[in-house]
Structure formats: C-alpha cells, structure tokens
Design a protein around this motif. Structure first.
Motif, short mmCIF file in Angstrom:
data_model
loop_
_atom_site.label_atom_id
_atom_site.label_comp_id
_atom_site.label_asym_id
_atom_site.label_seq_id
_atom_site.Cartn_x
_atom_site.Cartn_y
_atom_site.Cartn_z
N VAL A 35 20.34 -5.93 29.43
CA VAL A 35 20.70 -7.38 29.70
C VAL A 35 19.42 -8.35 29.59
O VAL A 35 19.87 -10.03 28.84
CB VAL A 35 21.28 -7.91 30.66
CG1 VAL A 35 21.42 -9.57 31.11
CG2 VAL A 35 22.98 -7.11 31.67
N PHE A 55 30.59 -2.76 38.19
CA PHE A 55 30.72 -3.90 38.55
C PHE A 55 31.40 -4.09 39.64
O PHE A 55 31.33 -4.69 40.76
CB PHE A 55 31.32 -4.60 37.80
CG PHE A 55 30.08 -4.83 36.26
CD1 PHE A 55 28.33 -5.03 36.26
CD2 PHE A 55 29.96 -4.05 34.98
CE1 PHE A 55 27.22 -4.82 35.35
CE2 PHE A 55 29.19 -3.97 33.45
CZ PHE A 55 28.44 -4.46 34.31
N MET A 91 22.44 0.83 36.93
CA MET A 91 22.30 -1.00 36.98
C MET A 91 20.80 -1.14 36.54
O MET A 91 20.43 -2.40 35.80
CB MET A 91 22.13 -0.86 38.86
CG MET A 91 24.17 -1.85 39.13
SD MET A 91 25.13 -1.65 37.90
CE MET A 91 24.45 -3.54 37.75
N LEU A 136 27.88 -9.50 29.29
CA LEU A 136 27.93 -7.85 30.23
C LEU A 136 28.37 -6.62 29.14
O LEU A 136 28.45 -5.68 29.28
CB LEU A 136 28.31 -8.13 31.55
CG LEU A 136 26.78 -8.41 32.61
CD1 LEU A 136 28.01 -8.66 33.46
CD2 LEU A 136 26.32 -7.44 32.51
N LYS A 158 20.45 -3.73 34.14
CA LYS A 158 19.55 -5.29 34.02
C LYS A 158 18.59 -5.32 32.18
O LYS A 158 18.61 -5.91 32.00
CB LYS A 158 18.87 -4.66 35.66
CG LYS A 158 19.76 -5.18 35.74
CD LYS A 158 19.01 -4.84 37.88
CE LYS A 158 20.21 -5.53 39.23
NZ LYS A 158 19.96 -4.47 39.92
#
Lengths: 307, 307
Positions: free
Chosen positions: A293, A39, A286, A264, A290
C-alpha cells in the motif's frame, strides 16, 4: 459485519509465456474469499464443487477464516473446470476448455447462519443465479457488489440489466463497460451505466489501473508497475475481494472509504499476479500488504503549488 | 532561467471521428512553446518555416512571450506539412501525407542571445539535428529533455543511441519504450533505457497516463478521464512543454519537483485535446489550469490507514 461471497470454486489449467500448470485450484469465489480473508474473518462462502475437489483446498479456506457451510459438494460430479492461455501482453487470453460440470445445475443454497450478512459480493456467475441469491436473502444486505463479464452481456443481457437495478456497486473491465453502454469514452460509458442502476461503478483497466465513478465524482487507482506479471488469473476477483472486505471491516461504504478500498484491492491484485493461481494469496502477511500500500502512496503522491 | 525549445513549426491537416481541418498551425515546437508560455516567459524558439507560414501565427507566439529570433523563415520554400487520420480509439492514427519541405535541409541556428539557456527541450526531430543543437551550445544546459519517436528508432538508431548519452530526461510513449529496450514490461524497459544514458525516463501512455522513472523510483500521473478526446495531435508535445517549463520556472529539477511538473504537463495535455490543433492552448488562463490541476489532486488523492 459479515460478508457473503458467491461465485465459482473451480479448477484452472493455465498457460502463460512463463510456464503452464496442471489443474490447480481457482474460481472467482476462491480468489475473492482469500483476498478478503486478510481484512475480515466473517466470510461466508456460497458455491458448489464436485467430489473431485481436494479436501485440503477446502481446509485451506477454512484456515483462512472462510465459512464453507454454503459450499455444496456434489457426490459423483465434477468441479467446474476452465483452461486458458495468455498471450504475450497478458491482457488477452484464449479459452482452451470450459467444462461447466456442477455449475450447469448450480442452485445456490443460503445457510440460515448466512442470512444476517451486511455485505454481499456477487462474483461472476450467470445473472440468473446472482438474482436467486438476492431473492433468497430475507433482508437486503447493506451493500451489494456485482462482478460480471462480457459473456453474460452476450447471452443474458435482460437478466443482467434487471440485476443492475438491484446492486450498489458494479465492477467490470473497460471493454465490458464499452459493450454494456455502447460508448467508447469511459466517462460517457460510466454515466450511462450509472443510469442503469448501480450507484457506484468500478471500471478495471488491468495494468492501467481502475476508475471509480459515483455521480459526477471520479477516482483513479493505478496498477503497480510490475517487472513481471506472471499469471493474471483471478486478479479481478482478488481486487473485488480486497475492495469489499475493506468496506466490511471498516463498516463504512462512503465514496471516500471506497477510494481506500480500491487501493487495497489493487494492492491485493498486485500480489495475485506474482505467481500461478492462488499461491501468493495464501502466503502473504499484513506487513507485506502495508508495504505494498505504501508503494501505491509513493507512486501517485505529489505536492503542487501554483503561484 | 531561460528555456530553449527546438522542434518543428508546421502545418497539420487532421481528420478525427469528430471532423476534419484544412491546413492549421501545428508542430512540436509550437505546442511545446505554447504550453510552456503559461509558466515562463523566457522561451527561445529554434525552428524553420517557409514563406507560406502566416505572420499572425508568429505574432501569436511572440504575444505569448516566445522569442522567435531563432525561427528561420525560408523565402521561396514551403513549411513542413503533416496530415493524419485518427481511428475511433484516438490512440492510433494513419499518416496520410508528409511533406518535409524546409525541414529536409534544416540547419538549426542558435542566436547568440540564446547561448545562456539553462533548460533545453529537444522536440521530436532527426537525432542528427538534435545533436547539432547540443554541439552548437557553448555550455551545456543544466537540464536537457529529449523527445523522439519510433520513426527515428527505425531509421537513425545509432544517432539516437549516442544522443541518449547526452540528455537528462527522455520522453517516449509505451510502444517506443518497448521498441527501444526490446522488453515488454515497462519496468524492465525503463531499467534498460536508463542504462543507455538518460537519468530520468518519462513513458507516456496516452489516455492511461504517464510514468516517471529515476533509479529505482517510479511516479505515476494519470490522464484525466475526459468525456471526449477531440484531437490528440500535439498532446505529447504539450505535455513536454508544461513539464519542462515548470522545472525552468521553479529552477528545481529534483525528482520530487518532476512529479509536479508531470502533473502540470498532463493538465496542459488535457486542454490540448479538447479542440483541434493549438486552439485551446491559446485561450486558457491560469485559473483554468489551477482548477484542472485540482482535478488531478481529487482524481488520485486518498487517505489510508491499515490497523
């Protein structure tokens, strides 16, 4: 905004019902930094290892954008070592061996280039060392997150109690919250702990998710139901790393944004437990994060209308 | 659409760390019916009591819209009695006394007017009796929900296993799911149990919420963090009652609507535990229920955007 991470960089040897490892790279600051590296790339590490610590592990951290200028390498000394065995339920474990080695005399040095940090993650360490880090920063970071454990409540409660007045967010697990507050109800425990200093309290419940308390507000993030928890080592640190890095990245430490940060953190922790040690945290991308999440959104999202 | 509820109507005597009761009104079907009565008024009860059961308790059920035509009152016999003591953590309890009384010879009678029921809630009882209810309905209800417990897994597993093939939704707790499936991971346990017959599985985790499984989908509803759990007796039945009544009221038993139903069940259960026995379930109103549901929305709602 830069994130200063302090904690252990260590060797772990782990036994689970699924297998066992020889010495592998672990440590709170390792997990925190790796999780955070997805991040933000402004991660400044403060820790200590011996000269037995592999250069390629340090290179791996650097490759992930972690500044290791504050990582002391002690010639002729050995890296902190922890060995543990998990029970079948994966929620409890026995410590088989602890060799403090370089940690016994750890004197955290803050490189000048770290002084401007906005976010400070105090990974699990002796409260006296965590105090030192705060003492040695010329200006207080905008947000200070503290992780600690029952061990320090047992042997260093006065130092821990005074430390609580210096931090913004405390992360502990449910049993530790009960020990610290002497309250069984987590709601009552949270009220007492918030009165001890931190403005935000995160109570981690392992496979049962995590609760965020702030004033009279509460937010709950579930843990993702997994077919198999392979190795829980570092899951709490990974959670904290994802949490604080999202706040640092978005420069927003409101209660609302902390909710996203906790999701997260939970997502990162759900990767961490899929393989031994730090392995999963070095190989995800990533797109996978995603998707993970999105699994959390699906897991708890509901529409309800009462007429 | 009408809801047929079968289960115990009973006396309980309860000890918790907060106090103890003499004989008070309890029983799975009582909690289920009371919880359901906030959402539908077509509740048809099948159960049995002795002539020691208070008329005003039956009147209270009638007043809440529960049809008691199927409640047998056995002259000269005594009502089922259970007594238990909760431990400090409220998650475990010891049974102090069980007197089956009228339950020992319970032969469920389905009044003709109950035959058209669309929804059937099989509250916790001997699987053989639950089978009988299904046998005695001329047409199978649209949705059959089964609650059971470890006791029947221990002493009546074959009857329970065959019953699983006749129901749509099974509700059990986490330990029971592990016992039934012989799997520790709840995800693996759910896969095995769904293969045994039910299309939907709800795993109740007490203070840790509940999971709904269907095919490869999973939904999680948290429990509301409460300052104090006063008496957990009947919480699981109350949950089931709120759940099935919402489906009956909305005539929609899709996975999406089951999510809402689980939140409503959780909300009703959160009231149930606030006082001894059925007391809270007789005094709340829709406004309080709506506020409680809103607390669930606040508890888990988050916005997240990953760039």
């Amino acid at each position: 905004m830069s994130l200063l991470v302090i904690g252990t960089v260590a060797f772990d040897a782990i036994e689970t019902p699924f297998g066992k490892t020889d010495k592998i790279v672990g440590g709170a600051a390792t997990f925190i930094s790796l999780a955070a590296s997805y991040f933000t790339k402004k991660i400044n590490l403060v820790s200590v290892v011996g000269d037995d610590f592999p250069t390629d592990a340090i290179d791996m951290l650097k490759k992930r954008g972690v500044n290791t200028a504050g990582l002391q390498i002690k010639e002729g000394e050995k890296t902190f070592f922890w060995s543990g065995r998990y029970h079948n339920d994966m929620n409890s474990r026995d410590t088989l061996d602890t060799q403090l080695n370089v940690l016994a005399t750890f004197d955290p040095e803050i490189p000048q280039e770290y002084q401007d940090c906005s976010f400070l993650m105090l990974g699990n360490l002796a409260p006296a060392v965590q105090h030192q880090v705060l003492d040695r920063l010329h200006t207080r970071p905008k947000l200070v997150v503290l992780d600690t454990m029952n061990f320090w409540m047992d042997i260093a409660l006065p130092e821990l109690t005074s430390l609580l007045k210096r931090v913004d967010v405390l992360t502990i697990n449910d049993e530790e919250a009960r020990q610290l507050s002497k309250e069984y109800s987590l709601v009552k425990a949270a009220q007492k702990i918030l009165a001890m200093g931190p403005k935000y309290l995160i109570i981690k419940k392992g496979e049962h998710g995590a609760l965020l308390f702030h004033g009279n507000e509460v937010f709950f993030a579930p843990a993702l139901p997994l077919e198999e928890v392979f190795d829980p080592t570092g899951a709490g640190d990974t959670f904290a790393g994802g949490f604080v890095a999202h706040l640092a990245k978005t420069k927003d430490y409101s209660f609302e944004n902390m909710k996203s940060a906790i999701i997260l953190g939970s997502a990162m922790a759900s990767f961490c437990v899929e393989k031994f040690g730090t392995q999963r945290l070095t190989e995800i991308n990533m797109e996978e994060i995603k998707q993970r999440v999105q699994s959390f959104v699906s897991l708890v999202n509901f529409e309800i209308e009462l007429v």
